[in-house]
Every structure is written in structure tokens, then in C-alpha cells.
Write a protein that holds these residues in place. Structure first.
Motif, PDB file in Angstrom:
ATOM      1  N   MET A   1      40.834   7.798 -45.352  1.00 15.34           N
ATOM      2  CA  MET A   1      41.483   8.774 -45.944  1.00 15.34           C
ATOM      3  C   MET A   1      42.786   7.967 -46.256  1.00 15.34           C
ATOM      4  O   MET A   1      43.460   7.347 -45.164  1.00 15.34           O
ATOM      5  CB  MET A   1      41.967   9.700 -45.025  1.00 15.34           C
ATOM      6  CG  MET A   1      42.547  10.877 -45.568  1.00 15.34           C
ATOM      7  SD  MET A   1      42.988  12.562 -44.789  1.00 15.34           S
ATOM      8  CE  MET A   1      41.318  13.252 -44.699  1.00 15.34           C
ATOM      9  N   ASN A   2      43.313   7.969 -47.469  1.00 17.44           N
ATOM     10  CA  ASN A   2      44.622   7.214 -47.915  1.00 17.44           C
ATOM     11  C   ASN A   2      45.633   8.055 -47.468  1.00 17.44           C
ATOM     12  O   ASN A   2      45.696   9.209 -46.904  1.00 17.44           O
ATOM     13  CB  ASN A   2      44.437   6.777 -49.295  1.00 17.44           C
ATOM     14  CG  ASN A   2      44.474   7.824 -50.266  1.00 17.44           C
ATOM     15  OD1 ASN A   2      44.921   8.752 -50.040  1.00 17.44           O
ATOM     16  ND2 ASN A   2      43.822   7.687 -51.335  1.00 17.44           N
ATOM     17  N   GLU A   4      47.995   9.375 -49.608  1.00 14.19           N
ATOM     18  CA  GLU A   4      48.401  10.547 -50.313  1.00 14.19           C
ATOM     19  C   GLU A   4      47.076  11.665 -49.871  1.00 14.19           C
ATOM     20  O   GLU A   4      47.628  12.812 -49.685  1.00 14.19           O
ATOM     21  CB  GLU A   4      47.912  10.505 -51.728  1.00 14.19           C
ATOM     22  CG  GLU A   4      49.019   9.498 -52.421  1.00 14.19           C
ATOM     23  CD  GLU A   4      48.585   9.039 -53.978  1.00 14.19           C
ATOM     24  OE1 GLU A   4      48.012   9.783 -54.521  1.00 14.19           O
ATOM     25  OE2 GLU A   4      49.247   7.942 -54.479  1.00 14.19           O
ATOM     26  N   GLU A   5      46.011  11.431 -49.371  1.00 15.85           N
ATOM     27  CA  GLU A   5      45.031  12.379 -49.077  1.00 15.85           C
ATOM     28  C   GLU A   5      45.427  12.913 -47.425  1.00 15.85           C
ATOM     29  O   GLU A   5      45.556  14.222 -47.466  1.00 15.85           O
ATOM     30  CB  GLU A   5      43.547  11.867 -48.869  1.00 15.85           C
ATOM     31  CG  GLU A   5      43.088  11.435 -50.183  1.00 15.85           C
ATOM     32  CD  GLU A   5      41.825  10.462 -49.875  1.00 15.85           C
ATOM     33  OE1 GLU A   5      40.785  10.490 -50.871  1.00 15.85           O
ATOM     34  OE2 GLU A   5      41.611   9.913 -48.780  1.00 15.85           O
ATOM     35  N   ARG A   6      46.219  12.240 -46.934  1.00 15.88           N
ATOM     36  CA  ARG A   6      46.552  12.693 -45.743  1.00 15.88           C
ATOM     37  C   ARG A   6      47.823  13.734 -45.820  1.00 15.88           C
ATOM     38  O   ARG A   6      48.020  14.549 -45.278  1.00 15.88           O
ATOM     39  CB  ARG A   6      47.085  11.504 -44.585  1.00 15.88           C
ATOM     40  CG  ARG A   6      45.770  10.746 -43.865  1.00 15.88           C
ATOM     41  CD  ARG A   6      46.226   9.978 -42.759  1.00 15.88           C
ATOM     42  NE  ARG A   6      47.472   9.061 -43.245  1.00 15.88           N
ATOM     43  CZ  ARG A   6      47.058   7.783 -43.452  1.00 15.88           C
ATOM     44  NH1 ARG A   6      46.084   7.174 -43.676  1.00 15.88           N
ATOM     45  NH2 ARG A   6      48.257   7.200 -43.459  1.00 15.88           N
ATOM     46  N   LEU A   7      48.710  13.120 -46.691  1.00 14.34           N
ATOM     47  CA  LEU A   7      49.806  14.071 -46.993  1.00 14.34           C
ATOM     48  C   LEU A   7      49.580  15.279 -47.524  1.00 14.34           C
ATOM     49  O   LEU A   7      50.022  16.381 -47.151  1.00 14.34           O
ATOM     50  CB  LEU A   7      50.773  13.465 -47.883  1.00 14.34           C
ATOM     51  CG  LEU A   7      51.648  12.249 -47.298  1.00 14.34           C
ATOM     52  CD1 LEU A   7      52.445  11.451 -48.212  1.00 14.34           C
ATOM     53  CD2 LEU A   7      52.664  12.819 -46.296  1.00 14.34           C
ATOM     54  N   ALA A   8      48.488  15.295 -48.439  1.00 19.47           N
ATOM     55  CA  ALA A   8      47.915  16.530 -49.096  1.00 19.47           C
ATOM     56  C   ALA A   8      47.338  17.405 -47.977  1.00 19.47           C
ATOM     57  O   ALA A   8      47.612  18.772 -47.885  1.00 19.47           O
ATOM     58  CB  ALA A   8      46.840  16.080 -50.155  1.00 19.47           C
TER      59      ALA A   8
END
Length: 185
Positions: A1-2, A4-8
């Protein structure tokens, strides 16, 4: 998970947690408003088109505070509505909640009282960023009546304990809270 995905994912979790807290705060605000005879607080827990079901009749959420005040004042010297177990399902801007409730009611004269146990089954909606009740259906599943005495067996009047106010004179509205004021039994 990158990143941006973690932040989302974190944003989604935070939004869910904030929504759930706002929903629970709305439900508790309703109960507190009932006990303090704070019509504005009760009314603020319903959307303009909200409905509160009372037994076999329905009353507008906008009228419920006045209705509850009238009934509680006529029958009881004190009331305490307690919201206990709570669960909710949030689907976008609509939520369905079930909250267990214990209502403790001290009859006029403070010699007897009753406990009603039931549930608030609510549909809430988030409009203009605020969660409020659209429909409340309340159950009563257990009712207990008895003498209203302290654990010592003494009656409440004359006990010297603080007595809550049924309006904005209640100590919970005091800012800052000090050791001054407050009526006693």
C-alpha cells in the motif's frame, strides 16, 4: 500500500470515527436535554422533519422537548435518562442506531420511583454536516417500581445531597464549576 492509499484509508477511518461520535453525542444530547428541561438541547437533536414515537402516537421532534417537559414535570420530582450500550451502522449520510436506555424517575413527593429499561432505535441523517435524528422509535422492555430510599434506608429529602436543577440553574451549566451554589435535598 502506497502513501496515498494509506492516507486515504486513515481519512476514511477518521471520518467514520468522527461520524460515530457525532451520532452518539446527538443521542446523549437528547437525554441530557430531557433531564434538564432544556427544550433547545432536545430540539437540536432532531432534524426539522424528525419524528419521535411515543407508544402508539408520533410527535414532531420539534415538539418533543415541550411535550416531555410537561409530562415529566407533572409526574416526577427528578428524572435521569441514561444511554448505555450503543451501536450504529453508518452508510454515507444515513445511520441506524440502537441505544439501550435506563430511565430513572423519582415520583412526586420523592417516596417512590421507577426504572424503565428499553431502547432507542434511531434513524439519523447527516445534513449540512450535522447528524440529527429523523425517526426515533423507543421501546420499554422492563419496568420496576419501588420505594425511593438511599442505601442507608433514609429517604432522599433531607439527605443533604446536591439536587439537580431542571433548567439552566443546574450545576452542569456552571462555568467555571466551583464549590458554590446548588440546591440540596
Amino acid at each position: 500500500m502506497n502513501t496515498e492509499e494509506r492516507l486515504a484509508a486513515l481519512e476514511a477511518q477518521m471520518r467514520d470515527a468522527a461520524d460515530r461520535q457525532a451520532i452518539f453525542d446527538c443521542i446523549k444530547r437528547n437525554s441530557r436535554g430531557n433531564d434538564r428541561f432544556d427544550v433547545e438541547l432536545v430540539t437540536s437533536s432532531y432534524h426539522v422533519d424528525g419524528v419521535h414515537e411515543l407508544g402508539q402516537k408520533q410527535i414532531s421532534g420539534r415538539e418533543y422537548g415541550e411535550h416531555a417537559n410537561h409530562a415529566h414535570a407533572a409526574l416526577f420530582d427528578a428524572t435521569l435518562h441514561n444511554v448505555t450500550m450503543h451501536s450504529c451502522e453508518v452508510d454515507g449520510d444515513v445511520a441506524h442506531a440502537e441505544s439501550y436506555s435506563l430511565g430513572v424517575f423519582l415520583d412526586k413527593g420523592a417516596e417512590t420511583g421507577r426504572i424503565l429499561a428499553g431502547r432507542y432505535i434511531d434513524r439519523l441523517e447527516k445534513r449540512d454536516g450535522e447528524w440529527r435524528i429523523v425517526l426515533r422509535r423507543a421501546t420499554v422492555e422492563v419496568a420496576i417500581e419501588g420505594k425511593a430510599t438511599l442505601p442507608s434506608g433514609a429517604p432522599l429529602p433531607g439527605s443533604g445531597y446536591l439536587r439537580g436543577g431542571r433548567d439552566h440553574t443546574d450545576l452542569s451549566y456552571a462555568r467555571p464549576l466551583t464549590t458554590e451554589g446548588g440546591g440540596r435535598w
